[in-house]
Design a protein around this motif. Structure first.
Motif, PDB file in Angstrom:
ATOM      1  N   ASN A  60      73.057 -26.629  21.379  1.00 55.54           N
ATOM      2  CA  ASN A  60      74.803 -26.037  21.986  1.00 55.54           C
ATOM      3  C   ASN A  60      74.473 -25.430  23.483  1.00 55.54           C
ATOM      4  N   GLU A  61      74.887 -25.717  24.521  1.00 56.15           N
ATOM      5  CA  GLU A  61      74.571 -25.579  25.797  1.00 56.15           C
ATOM      6  C   GLU A  61      74.226 -23.787  26.473  1.00 56.15           C
ATOM      7  N   SER A  62      74.503 -23.057  25.347  1.00 58.16           N
ATOM      8  CA  SER A  62      74.380 -21.613  25.603  1.00 58.16           C
ATOM      9  C   SER A  62      73.045 -21.421  25.306  1.00 58.16           C
ATOM     10  N   ASP A  63      72.201 -20.565  26.090  1.00 58.73           N
ATOM     11  CA  ASP A  63      70.124 -20.512  26.209  1.00 58.73           C
ATOM     12  C   ASP A  63      70.838 -18.725  25.876  1.00 58.73           C
ATOM     13  N   GLY A 106      63.975 -22.810  21.023  1.00 57.27           N
ATOM     14  CA  GLY A 106      64.882 -21.676  20.537  1.00 57.27           C
ATOM     15  C   GLY A 106      66.148 -22.449  20.639  1.00 57.27           C
ATOM     16  N   GLY A 107      67.671 -21.275  20.451  1.00 56.87           N
ATOM     17  CA  GLY A 107      68.387 -21.274  20.616  1.00 56.87           C
ATOM     18  C   GLY A 107      69.318 -21.829  19.493  1.00 56.87           C
TER      19      GLY A 107
END
Length: 54
Positions: A8-11, A48-49
């Protein structure tokens, strides 16, 4: 192995420290088993992520 499109683009959950060969080997020693190569490659791309398919 193509790993694009996995994360997912969320960091928010990404660890800023890059995984090294030594870190992977230490984890294997600590856990008592060999990590799958695909997993090691994955965490080298992004440590991670959140996967897109949760």
């Amino acid at each position: 192995m193509v790993l694009t499109g996995f994360w997912n683009e969320s960091d928010y959950y990404t660890n800023p420290i890059s995984v090294t060969e030594e870190m992977a080997l230490e984890a294997e020693r600590s856990l008592g088993f060999k990590l799958p190569m695909a997993y090691v490659e994955l965490i080298r791309v992004k440590n991670g992520g959140t996967p897109i398919n949760t």
